[in-house]
Design an enzyme around this catalytic site. Structure first.
Site, PDB file in Angstrom:
ATOM      1  NE  ARG A  55      -1.976   1.094   3.792  1.00 27.24           N
ATOM      2  CZ  ARG A  55      -3.189   1.064   4.504  1.00 27.24           C
ATOM      3  NH1 ARG A  55      -3.667   0.165   5.270  1.00 27.24           N
ATOM      4  NH2 ARG A  55      -3.945   2.398   4.547  1.00 27.24           N
ATOM      5  CG  ASP A  57       0.859   5.931   3.698  1.00 26.88           C
ATOM      6  OD1 ASP A  57      -0.106   4.939   4.037  1.00 26.88           O
ATOM      7  OD2 ASP A  57       1.888   6.015   4.553  1.00 26.88           O
ATOM      8  NE  ARG A 202       5.575  10.489   4.424  1.00 24.08           N
ATOM      9  CZ  ARG A 202       4.256  10.757   4.676  1.00 24.08           C
ATOM     10  NH1 ARG A 202       3.123   9.993   4.518  1.00 24.08           N
ATOM     11  NH2 ARG A 202       3.746  11.923   5.368  1.00 24.08           N
TER      12      ARG A 202
END
Length: 256
Positions: A55, A57, A202
């Site tokens: 997945r 974001d 991140r």
């Protein structure tokens, strides 16, 4: 329709994630998976369930993502025509590059052996990089960041870089590559691993930028990893600079 008429396929897709709340279908929010499923339903004229390699974001982009689905073979008689029709139905910011028949037990998520990401930053205001790269005011020290990035290599518990309260069976990841590269516009961070935790890249980028701006020493990343505490790591950088760039499988050529 009987089960033995179904064939499992991999789709190689790419997308600009700006307009979407990530890859995965969710209530009351537009996702890439939703738009892909809708287009496949129109072409194949049957219910389709897609499973992605992972997945992404909200706002994150993908240069390469693989998806698997089961579909009647008689409704995909010509691969090139199928791809043309599917791309015509998809919005301009989602593309399908390939459709590949695979074994029935092949799995886009569980069979992936490596994933690679890039994070892009730039320093001069550039309207053509809007939502594609993060603009920094100050240029970090690349040598310090690359020194620190080498401490990421190997199999370690990366819980300190993970979003809190995620349901995963382990925080262990095996990182095989991590480095910063200078470009004409700014910098690109490259990282590859067998798997990634939610928000991991991140958070790593934010931590390395702290080191590059000399608020922390390169070796401090060792203490951060050992702590397994998200509060010890740096701030997560904005999603729009992040790209999933490669997913590797043992049985298909993903460098096409």
């Amino acid at each position: 329709m009987v089960e033995d008429t179904l064939q499992r396929f991999f789709l190689e897709i790419a997308y600009d994630g700006t307009a979407y709340h990530g890859w995965q279908v969710q209530d009351n929010a537009l996702s890439v998976q939703q738009k892909l499923n809708e287009a496949l339903h129109k072409i194949l004229r049957c219910a389709i369930e897609t499973i992605g390699a992972g997945r992404t974001d909200t706002g994150v982009h993908a240069k390469q993502l693989f998806v698997h689905l089961d579909a009647p073979t008689d409704r995909i008689p010509h691969e090139s025509r199928f791809l043309h029709s599917l791309n015509a139905l998809l919005p301009h910011d989602i593309a399908v590059y390939r459709i590949l028949p695979v074994d029935q037990d092949a799995h886009a998520r569980f069979d992936a052996t490596e994933r690679a990401y890039e994070y892009h930053v730039h320093f001069r205001k550039n309207p053509f990089l809007l939502n594609k790269s993060w603009q920094l005011r100050d240029a970090p020290d690349v040598a310090l960041m690359n020194e620190a990035a080498q401490f990421l290599i190997g199999t370690q518990d990366f819980g300190c870089f993970s979003k809190s309260h995620t349901q995963v069976y382990t925080n262990l990841c095996s990182v095989t590559r991590a480095y910063w590269q200078e470009t004409d516009e700014g910098l690109v961070f490259h990282i590859s691993a067998n798997r990634f935790l939610r928000n991991m890249v991140r958070a790593i980028v934010g931590t390395l930028l702290d080191i590059g701006l000399k608020t922390k020493a390169p070796e401090s990343i060792l203490d951060i990893i050992d702590s397994k505490d998200r509060a010890m790591a740096g701030t997560s950088v904005p999603a729009h600079g992040l790209y999933l760039t490669k997913v590797v499988y043992p049985y298909i050529d993903t460098t096409f």
